[in-house]
Design an enzyme around this catalytic site. Sequence first.
Site, PDB file in Angstrom:
ATOM      1  N   ARG A  58      24.553  22.173   9.259  1.00 48.26           N
ATOM      2  CA  ARG A  58      24.728  20.713   9.317  1.00 48.26           C
ATOM      3  C   ARG A  58      23.879  20.156  10.451  1.00 48.26           C
ATOM      4  O   ARG A  58      23.257  19.105  10.332  1.00 48.26           O
ATOM      5  CB  ARG A  58      26.208  20.331   9.500  1.00 48.26           C
ATOM      6  CG  ARG A  58      26.375  18.839   9.807  1.00 48.26           C
ATOM      7  CD  ARG A  58      27.798  18.307   9.675  1.00 48.26           C
ATOM      8  NE  ARG A  58      28.838  19.212  10.098  1.00 48.26           N
ATOM      9  CZ  ARG A  58      29.121  19.545  11.362  1.00 48.26           C
ATOM     10  NH1 ARG A  58      28.422  19.044  12.359  1.00 48.26           N
ATOM     11  NH2 ARG A  58      30.090  20.391  11.634  1.00 48.26           N
ATOM     12  N   TYR A 115      17.464  -4.001  -2.701  1.00 48.69           N
ATOM     13  CA  TYR A 115      18.167  -3.059  -3.566  1.00 48.69           C
ATOM     14  C   TYR A 115      19.673  -3.360  -3.482  1.00 48.69           C
ATOM     15  O   TYR A 115      20.229  -3.482  -2.393  1.00 48.69           O
ATOM     16  CB  TYR A 115      17.864  -1.624  -3.117  1.00 48.69           C
ATOM     17  CG  TYR A 115      18.752  -0.623  -3.805  1.00 48.69           C
ATOM     18  CD1 TYR A 115      18.790  -0.547  -5.192  1.00 48.69           C
ATOM     19  CD2 TYR A 115      19.579   0.226  -3.087  1.00 48.69           C
ATOM     20  CE1 TYR A 115      19.623   0.346  -5.842  1.00 48.69           C
ATOM     21  CE2 TYR A 115      20.413   1.132  -3.723  1.00 48.69           C
ATOM     22  CZ  TYR A 115      20.430   1.183  -5.103  1.00 48.69           C
ATOM     23  OH  TYR A 115      21.260   2.064  -5.742  1.00 48.69           O
ATOM     24  N   ASP A 187      12.558  -0.626   4.666  1.00 47.55           N
ATOM     25  CA  ASP A 187      12.751   0.287   3.535  1.00 47.55           C
ATOM     26  C   ASP A 187      11.411   0.416   2.834  1.00 47.55           C
ATOM     27  O   ASP A 187      10.931  -0.540   2.216  1.00 47.55           O
ATOM     28  CB  ASP A 187      13.837  -0.277   2.598  1.00 47.55           C
ATOM     29  CG  ASP A 187      14.158   0.658   1.448  1.00 47.55           C
ATOM     30  OD1 ASP A 187      13.267   1.423   1.034  1.00 47.55           O
ATOM     31  OD2 ASP A 187      15.301   0.608   0.947  1.00 47.55           O
ATOM     32  N   LYS A 212      12.962   8.798  -4.971  1.00 48.59           N
ATOM     33  CA  LYS A 212      12.009   8.043  -5.759  1.00 48.59           C
ATOM     34  C   LYS A 212      10.617   8.689  -5.678  1.00 48.59           C
ATOM     35  O   LYS A 212      10.453   9.807  -6.097  1.00 48.59           O
ATOM     36  CB  LYS A 212      12.029   6.585  -5.309  1.00 48.59           C
ATOM     37  CG  LYS A 212      13.466   6.002  -5.241  1.00 48.59           C
ATOM     38  CD  LYS A 212      14.124   5.946  -6.578  1.00 48.59           C
ATOM     39  CE  LYS A 212      15.606   5.650  -6.642  1.00 48.59           C
ATOM     40  NZ  LYS A 212      16.366   5.214  -5.533  1.00 48.59           N
TER      41      LYS A 212
END
Length: 405
Positions: A58, A115, A187, A212
């Site tokens: 982690r 978005y 973004d 994406k």
Amino acid sequence: MSNSEHNDWTRTGFSTRAIHAGQDPDPTTGAVVPPIHQVSTYKQDGVGGLRGGYEYSRSANPTRTALEEALAAAESGGLDPAQGFAFASGLAAEDTLLRAVLRPGDHVIVPDDAYGGTYRLIARVFGPWGIAHTPVDLSDVEAVRAAVRPETRVLWVETPTNPLLGISDVAALAGVARDAGALLVVDNTFATPYLQQPLALGADVVVHSTTKYIGGHSDVVGGALVVAAGAVLPGGLESPAGGTDVAGAVGFHQNSSGAVAGPFDAWLTLRGLKTLAVRMDRHQANAAAVAAFLVDHPAVTEVLYPGLASHPGHDVAARQMTGFGGMVSFRAGSEAKALDVCARTQVFTLAESLGGVESLVEHPGRMTHGSVAGTSLEVPDDLVRLSVGIEDVEDLVADLGQALA
Ligand SMILES: Cc1ncc(COP(=O)(O)O)c(C=O)c1O
């Protein structure tokens, strides 16, 4: 932790950085691709005797480190090295960033065309925790300046926007953020670091849905943050880990909240990043041809593509991007007609998401942006969004032609 012996990839070209930064051949075997370190924990040479700083996956994992270094290098050409962080999704990256830099009572300026999931996170998850927000048309720099409050800590930018392909001037907005003492977050999912370098334009943090274009093959969900060298927390905030640097606070929250990219997901994303430039060249050549076809089509009332000279953001896009990307939206005149086109394409697959090698079509009002219905971010119901893939362009144009006929 570092995977790279070469510490100055930021001075090389984009694809050289994407292919090599953080990805030196494996020192034991010479493997030229970073292995998938599918492991949760690491043997210690005595208590606290960590090999390469790895303790628990982690906190850090070598495959994830390779991706984080490659993404940071991809976004920081010619700049002091930025710091990358990889997450389980784009929204996990956004959530971690906002928790790291905001406190109750703070205010965020968001695009009035963003978005839908980003808006839902800020409005409906962070709202109840005391974070206020104002949606603004970010192409209007004076409107953004007017929306600044004393407690504004983040100016959130998306350019081009999803799904209306709006363009905002990152360098001008960096000036507004600087004057406000707020962080400029960009973004960069639609543009990708190949076509737009927000850190060089003054952004403090770049956000990606690596699901994406960076992943590029519709086979992995992921997200990333890239934090500019020297970025400082807004409003005099101190990180729970101590210090005022954004990268330190993000690293603390990434480990403390734990929404990290797993090793296989990191490896797939890294593989996608290596071919980003060649894919984007084809995506945008195909998108330009599709946009030109749609402009001339009588069943289409408006085409939204920043590469068209008629697009209101064309000049800004031409200045701050090295290409106009692979996304094209258009209006079909009515919701029924838009839904009909979505139902009739055969090469364009009806599906959410974008940025993969295959072409996709969707109806944002009912699909990706359904969560903002009834808000100021609601999208027109006759809008169709295309993620133009890298198939043969004649087949894409023919498919749209038969679907619109
Ligand atoms: C521009 C943009 N930002 C962020 C996200 C969220 O990313 P993810 O779906 O990987 O959580 C998306 C997803 O569609 C997006 O299009």
